[in-house]
Design a protein around this motif. Structure first.
Motif, PDB file in Angstrom:
ATOM      1  N   ALA A   1      68.746 140.993 -37.154  1.00  0.00           N
ATOM      2  CA  ALA A   1      67.676 140.340 -36.401  1.00  0.00           C
ATOM      3  C   ALA A   1      67.889 140.500 -34.903  1.00  0.00           C
ATOM      4  CB  ALA A   1      67.595 138.863 -36.776  1.00  0.00           C
ATOM      5  N   ARG A   2      69.074 140.987 -34.525  1.00  0.00           N
ATOM      6  CA  ARG A   2      69.406 141.235 -33.121  1.00  0.00           C
ATOM      7  C   ARG A   2      69.258 140.007 -32.231  1.00  0.00           C
ATOM      8  NH1 ARG A   2      69.792 146.731 -32.048  1.00  0.00           N
ATOM      9  NH2 ARG A   2      69.338 147.982 -33.880  1.00  0.00           N
ATOM     10  N   VAL A   3      69.540 138.838 -32.807  1.00  0.00           N
ATOM     11  CA  VAL A   3      69.592 137.630 -31.988  1.00  0.00           C
ATOM     12  C   VAL A   3      70.998 137.596 -31.360  1.00  0.00           C
ATOM     13  CG1 VAL A   3      69.423 135.118 -32.004  1.00  0.00           C
ATOM     14  CG2 VAL A   3      68.037 136.471 -33.588  1.00  0.00           C
ATOM     15  N   PRO A   4      71.098 137.289 -30.068  1.00  0.00           N
ATOM     16  CA  PRO A   4      72.415 137.281 -29.425  1.00  0.00           C
ATOM     17  C   PRO A   4      73.397 136.369 -30.156  1.00  0.00           C
ATOM     18  CG  PRO A   4      70.690 137.053 -27.781  1.00  0.00           C
ATOM     19  CD  PRO A   4      70.018 137.001 -29.121  1.00  0.00           C
ATOM     20  N   SER A   5      74.654 136.818 -30.231  1.00  0.00           N
ATOM     21  CA  SER A   5      75.635 136.110 -31.057  1.00  0.00           C
ATOM     22  C   SER A   5      75.849 134.676 -30.593  1.00  0.00           C
ATOM     23  CB  SER A   5      76.965 136.861 -31.040  1.00  0.00           C
ATOM     24  OG  SER A   5      77.524 136.867 -29.736  1.00  0.00           O
ATOM     25  N   ILE A   6      75.729 134.438 -29.301  1.00  0.00           N
ATOM     26  CA  ILE A   6      75.978 133.089 -28.797  1.00  0.00           C
ATOM     27  C   ILE A   6      74.925 132.113 -29.348  1.00  0.00           C
ATOM     28  CG2 ILE A   6      74.673 133.285 -26.627  1.00  0.00           C
ATOM     29  CD1 ILE A   6      77.239 132.049 -25.313  1.00  0.00           C
ATOM     30  N   ILE A   7      73.692 132.602 -29.499  1.00  0.00           N
ATOM     31  CA  ILE A   7      72.614 131.764 -30.022  1.00  0.00           C
ATOM     32  C   ILE A   7      72.746 131.597 -31.544  1.00  0.00           C
ATOM     33  CG2 ILE A   7      70.105 131.573 -30.323  1.00  0.00           C
ATOM     34  CD1 ILE A   7      71.121 131.166 -27.447  1.00  0.00           C
ATOM     35  N   VAL A   8      72.984 132.716 -32.236  1.00  0.00           N
ATOM     36  CA  VAL A   8      73.105 132.645 -33.696  1.00  0.00           C
ATOM     37  C   VAL A   8      74.200 131.657 -34.087  1.00  0.00           C
ATOM     38  CG1 VAL A   8      73.843 133.905 -35.760  1.00  0.00           C
ATOM     39  CG2 VAL A   8      72.217 134.951 -34.175  1.00  0.00           C
ATOM     40  N   THR A   9      75.371 131.789 -33.441  1.00  0.00           N
ATOM     41  CA  THR A   9      76.491 130.958 -33.870  1.00  0.00           C
ATOM     42  C   THR A   9      76.349 129.517 -33.387  1.00  0.00           C
ATOM     43  OG1 THR A   9      77.838 131.700 -31.991  1.00  0.00           O
ATOM     44  CG2 THR A   9      78.073 132.905 -34.053  1.00  0.00           C
ATOM     45  N   LEU A  10      75.613 129.333 -32.293  1.00  0.00           N
ATOM     46  CA  LEU A  10      75.297 127.967 -31.887  1.00  0.00           C
ATOM     47  C   LEU A  10      74.393 127.330 -32.946  1.00  0.00           C
ATOM     48  CD1 LEU A  10      75.968 126.235 -29.407  1.00  0.00           C
ATOM     49  CD2 LEU A  10      73.833 127.000 -28.365  1.00  0.00           C
ATOM     50  N   GLY A  11      73.470 128.132 -33.468  1.00  0.00           N
ATOM     51  CA  GLY A  11      72.589 127.659 -34.536  1.00  0.00           C
ATOM     52  C   GLY A  11      73.356 127.339 -35.799  1.00  0.00           C
ATOM     53  N   THR A  12      74.243 128.248 -36.235  1.00  0.00           N
ATOM     54  CA  THR A  12      74.985 127.985 -37.468  1.00  0.00           C
ATOM     55  C   THR A  12      75.978 126.838 -37.268  1.00  0.00           C
ATOM     56  OG1 THR A  12      76.376 129.877 -36.909  1.00  0.00           O
ATOM     57  CG2 THR A  12      74.745 130.219 -38.608  1.00  0.00           C
ATOM     58  N   LEU A  13      76.467 126.676 -36.036  1.00  0.00           N
ATOM     59  CA  LEU A  13      77.298 125.503 -35.745  1.00  0.00           C
ATOM     60  C   LEU A  13      76.543 124.236 -36.122  1.00  0.00           C
ATOM     61  CD1 LEU A  13      78.969 124.731 -32.280  1.00  0.00           C
ATOM     62  CD2 LEU A  13      77.607 123.035 -33.432  1.00  0.00           C
ATOM     63  N   SER A  14      75.310 124.155 -35.614  1.00  0.00           N
ATOM     64  CA  SER A  14      74.503 122.961 -35.837  1.00  0.00           C
ATOM     65  C   SER A  14      74.188 122.775 -37.321  1.00  0.00           C
ATOM     66  CB  SER A  14      73.213 123.067 -35.016  1.00  0.00           C
ATOM     67  OG  SER A  14      72.525 121.855 -35.039  1.00  0.00           O
ATOM     68  N   VAL A  15      73.844 123.886 -37.977  1.00  0.00           N
ATOM     69  CA  VAL A  15      73.509 123.810 -39.399  1.00  0.00           C
ATOM     70  C   VAL A  15      74.728 123.361 -40.215  1.00  0.00           C
ATOM     71  CG1 VAL A  15      72.877 125.166 -41.439  1.00  0.00           C
ATOM     72  CG2 VAL A  15      71.670 125.531 -39.274  1.00  0.00           C
TER      73      VAL A  15
ATOM     74  N   TYR B   1      77.528 116.554 -42.657  1.00  0.00           N
ATOM     75  CA  TYR B   1      77.191 115.126 -42.586  1.00  0.00           C
ATOM     76  C   TYR B   1      76.202 114.726 -43.673  1.00  0.00           C
ATOM     77  CZ  TYR B   1      79.865 114.067 -38.421  1.00  0.00           C
ATOM     78  OH  TYR B   1      80.893 113.832 -37.569  1.00  0.00           O
ATOM     79  N   VAL B   2      75.237 115.619 -43.946  1.00  0.00           N
ATOM     80  CA  VAL B   2      74.259 115.316 -44.990  1.00  0.00           C
ATOM     81  C   VAL B   2      74.960 115.149 -46.339  1.00  0.00           C
ATOM     82  CG1 VAL B   2      72.373 116.290 -46.363  1.00  0.00           C
ATOM     83  CG2 VAL B   2      72.268 116.369 -43.853  1.00  0.00           C
ATOM     84  N   LEU B   3      75.876 116.068 -46.642  1.00  0.00           N
ATOM     85  CA  LEU B   3      76.540 116.057 -47.948  1.00  0.00           C
ATOM     86  C   LEU B   3      77.477 114.867 -48.120  1.00  0.00           C
ATOM     87  CD1 LEU B   3      77.340 119.828 -48.577  1.00  0.00           C
ATOM     88  CD2 LEU B   3      75.691 118.384 -49.778  1.00  0.00           C
ATOM     89  N   THR B   4      77.950 114.311 -47.010  1.00  0.00           N
ATOM     90  CA  THR B   4      78.907 113.207 -47.123  1.00  0.00           C
ATOM     91  C   THR B   4      78.306 111.878 -46.707  1.00  0.00           C
ATOM     92  OG1 THR B   4      79.632 113.644 -44.868  1.00  0.00           O
ATOM     93  CG2 THR B   4      80.900 114.684 -46.646  1.00  0.00           C
ATOM     94  N   GLY B   5      77.087 111.921 -46.165  1.00  0.00           N
ATOM     95  CA  GLY B   5      76.524 110.706 -45.597  1.00  0.00           C
ATOM     96  C   GLY B   5      77.317 110.240 -44.392  1.00  0.00           C
ATOM     97  N   GLY B   6      78.087 111.118 -43.816  1.00  0.00           N
ATOM     98  CA  GLY B   6      78.850 110.779 -42.625  1.00  0.00           C
ATOM     99  C   GLY B   6      80.140 110.053 -42.915  1.00  0.00           C
ATOM    100  N   VAL B   7      80.475 109.901 -44.205  1.00  0.00           N
ATOM    101  CA  VAL B   7      81.711 109.195 -44.569  1.00  0.00           C
ATOM    102  C   VAL B   7      82.720 110.209 -45.099  1.00  0.00           C
ATOM    103  CG1 VAL B   7      82.701 107.371 -45.983  1.00  0.00           C
ATOM    104  CG2 VAL B   7      80.318 107.207 -45.210  1.00  0.00           C
ATOM    105  N   ASP B   8      83.919 110.188 -44.535  1.00  0.00           N
ATOM    106  CA  ASP B   8      84.938 111.147 -44.953  1.00  0.00           C
ATOM    107  C   ASP B   8      85.262 111.017 -46.432  1.00  0.00           C
ATOM    108  OD1 ASP B   8      85.753 112.909 -42.898  1.00  0.00           O
ATOM    109  OD2 ASP B   8      86.536 111.186 -41.789  1.00  0.00           O
ATOM    110  N   LEU B   9      85.460 112.155 -47.085  1.00  0.00           N
ATOM    111  CA  LEU B   9      85.857 112.180 -48.497  1.00  0.00           C
ATOM    112  C   LEU B   9      87.367 112.377 -48.591  1.00  0.00           C
ATOM    113  CD1 LEU B   9      83.138 114.696 -49.805  1.00  0.00           C
ATOM    114  CD2 LEU B   9      83.005 112.196 -49.737  1.00  0.00           C
ATOM    115  N   TYR B  10      87.970 111.696 -49.575  1.00  0.00           N
ATOM    116  CA  TYR B  10      89.399 111.872 -49.801  1.00  0.00           C
ATOM    117  C   TYR B  10      89.597 112.211 -51.268  1.00  0.00           C
ATOM    118  CZ  TYR B  10      89.668 109.121 -45.512  1.00  0.00           C
ATOM    119  OH  TYR B  10      89.522 108.664 -44.246  1.00  0.00           O
TER     120      TYR B  10
END
Ligand SMILES: Nc1ncnc2c1ncn2[C@@H]1O[C@H](COP(=O)(O)OP(=O)(O)O)[C@@H](O)[C@H]1O
Ligand SMILES: [Mg+2]
Lengths: 338, 254
Positions: free
Chosen positions: A135-149, A155-164
């Motif tokens: 897609a030729r999106v600059p790496s800084i943007i792509v990885t900033l996006g995947t960081l957020s995702v 957080y979605v999968l854990t509801g924000g509560v750490d799993l042990y």
């Protein structure tokens, strides 16, 4: 191109001179000076085997991220997602091991957990690489996006509560385990550094990594499949993040949702301090391994000085900009002089 | 020429947005000859060189190599056919030493298991590079220094040597003497004649008429993306070729 040829110095001596003058040596020197300072300031406290070993274990995960980042940055790209991918792989790994007996799980569960963590990292790397190359999106943007995702998904999968739900065998034998008297996390990081260093500095793939970072068009015209190289590089850094996630689980026994926010930046600083140019073309994995410990030793020393540890974030940020500025000035001088 | 052409392009067009870099360019290279490709700035010479070497894909047209139509879909295709190029921008990797550049994309690996792990045989590549530089008279004091610290002339030397070492059928040189002084340019001339004598055809793009008339067997001229003349050197003059390039008559050009 005249035919007078002055006798060149012996290659071995030249190589030695280059190593001594290298950024990695400068970084190692800086590290030693800082460590000597803290040793003098806190006699019997800083330079103890226990303290140094704990420090190395603490930063072993960042070394794993740094190895992958060294490859990425040598190819003149970025990966801002590795810290978040680390946490996300912790979450998926814990979920898998939780389903396989949790704390009572055996080595089979541990292996599956490792596979899930690595797989998560590889998948993230594949997504990053594919978007950057196709897609030729600059790496800084792509990885900033995947960081957020990745962070959001964790957080979605854990509801924000750490799993042990980490098997006890994994905590005992990997997180707290030792081989040949050395903590396993240190051994794992050292192995990653050794392999990464070999691949980057001695192999054809390492050569292609440098070439794409230095002059991608020249690499392409030399018949190198630069897209495939780029995707492989993101797979490497993704795998590093996944492995770091697994090691974090082994050490803390928890998904540590909030604990890795600064890892990405610290690893990046280690890479740059270690002599890898932010503009690509050259990089050294060993330099990164040394470079990562400069922020590590600093924050350790700050704690002993009873300065609030949050100061390290301020220092990391400022040093990062300063180091990159120096790199930029050096580059400018070289191209204008040549 | 009685021999069939080594390479022929027919009706190559290439557009960059609104710019038509090539508008149906024909071009012919015969085996073992030195042919000069001339044209004013922007005539399309570099674009044609890139199309022939698979570096860009033409929009239309045909390329024949040894009589067969060929698809140059990547730079690798040209290499496989024995075609090497000295690009106008040299296409060197500045952060690598000359041997890294000479062997880029065809590295020598260690024998045995280490080689299968992808480990480079740096010593072998370095030795072969020094040997090639000596043979070709390229003067690089430190063959392990990065290209980025080298002078324009030295860089051009590395790029020319790389093409000379690998070419088996044809070398294209896009302004190979642009950064060189008089002595070095003469040296490139000698190299061109030497590879020609080994049976390798040479395509020379140059602005230097003196240079061209010293080494070329034939001259083809591009103007506005089209071939406007193909002449044997023996039958032409600098004035005539300049007139071809500019489109002005001989008297007008003088
Ligand atoms: N990548 C490109 N993008 C846009 N225009 C280009 C590109 N490459 C060449 N051109 C244009 O095509 C024309 C021919 O260029 P070129 O082949 O470099 O000419 P020459 O080598 O004969 O000086 C010029 O007008 C140039 O500006
Ligand atoms: Mg040109």
């Amino acid at each position: 191109m005249t035919t007078t040829r002055p006798t060149p110095p012996a290659p071995a001596r030249l190589a030695l001179r280059r190593v001594l003058a290298s950024q990695a040596m400068l970084t190692a020197g800086t590290l030693l000076v800082v460590m000597a300072l803290f040793t003098a300031l806190f006699p019997g406290k800083f330079a103890t085997l226990y303290n140094i070993q704990t420090l190395m274990v603490d930063y072993s995960g960042i070394v794993l991220l740094g190895v992958g980042l060294t490859f990425i940055m040598t190819s003149a790209r970025f990966d801002l997602s590795v810290g978040a991918v680390l946490v996300f792989s912790c979450v998926l790994g814990t979920k898998a091991m939780g389903a396989l007996g949790g704390a009572d799980g055996g080595w089979g569960a541990v292996l599956i957990g490792l596979a899930v963590c690595l797989g998560t990292g590889l998948l993230a790397g594949l997504v990053n690489g594919f978007l950057i190359v196709k897609a030729r999106v600059p790496s800084i943007i792509v990885t900033l996006g995947t960081l957020s995702v990745a962070q959001g998904a964790a957080y979605v999968l854990t509801g924000g509560v750490d799993l042990y739900a980490v098997p006890k065998v994994m905590l005992d034998h990997i997180g707290q385990g030792k081989v040949l008297g050395l903590p396993v996390p240190i051994v794992v990081a050292a192995l990653a550094v050794a392999i990464g260093s070999f691949v980057l500095s001695q192999t054809r793939f390492g050569q292609y990594t440098c070439a794409t970072g230095s002059n991608a068009e020249a690499a392409r015209r030399a018949g190198i499949n630069i897209d495939r190289v780029a995707i492989t590089l993101y797979l490497i850094s993704g795998a590093g993040a996944g492995l770091a996630g697994f090691m974090s689980l082994a050490r803390y026994g928890s998904t540590t949702l909030a604990a890795h926010q600064n890892d990405n930046l610290t690893a990046l600083l280690g890479v740059v301090l270690g002599g890898t140019s932010l503009f690509g073309g050259t990089g050294t994995v060993v330099g990164t391994a040394v470079g990562v410990f400069i922020p590590g030793v600093l924050s350790n020393g700050l704690v002993m000085m009873q300065v609030l540890p949050y100061w390290q974030y301020i220092i990391v940020g400022i040093v990062l900009i300063a180091v990159v500025y120096i790199d930029l000035v050096k580059r400018r001088g070289r191209t204008e002089g040549g | 020429m009685s021999a069939p052409p080594l390479l022929e392009t027919r009706g190559i067009t290439k557009r960059y947005g609104h710019v038509e870099a090539l508008r149906g360019a024909d071009f012919t290279v015969y085996p073992g000859e030195v042919v000069a490709l001339l044209g004013d700035n922007g005539a399309g010479k570099s674009t044609l060189v890139k199309a022939i070497t698979g570096t860009i894909q033409p929009d239309e047209g045909q390329i024949l190599f040894e009589g067969q139509p060929v698809q140059m879909t990547s730079p690798l295709d040209a290499r496989t056919l024995g075609i090497e190029t000295v690009f106008q921008d040299l296409a060197l990797v500045p952060d690598m030493d000359p041997s890294g550049n000479l062997f880029l994309g065809r590295e020598i690996l260690r024998p045995g298991l280490l080689g299968r792990l992808g480990m480079l045989d740096r010593r072998a590549m370095h030795e072969r590079t020094v040997e090639a530089f000596t043979r070709l008279g390229v003067n690089i004091q430190d063959a392990q220094a990065k290209v980025i610290g080298m002078s324009g002339g030295q860089r051009q030397g590395v790029a020319v040597a790389r093409a000379m070492v690998w070419a088996s059928k044809m070398v294209l040189m896009d302004e190979p003497t642009a950064a060189l002084g008089v002595v070095q340019s003469r040296h490139v001339n000698d190299l061109i004649l030497r590879v020609r004598d080994q049976g390798v055809a040479v395509v020379l793009v140059s602005h230097n008429m003196q240079h061209v008339f010293e080494v070329a067997d034939r001259i083809e001229v591009l103007r506005l993306g089209k071939r406007v003349a193909a002449r044997r050197k023996a039958d032409t003059s600098i004035e005539e070729v300049v007139a071809d390039m500019t489109g002005l008559s001989v008297t007008g050009a003088a």
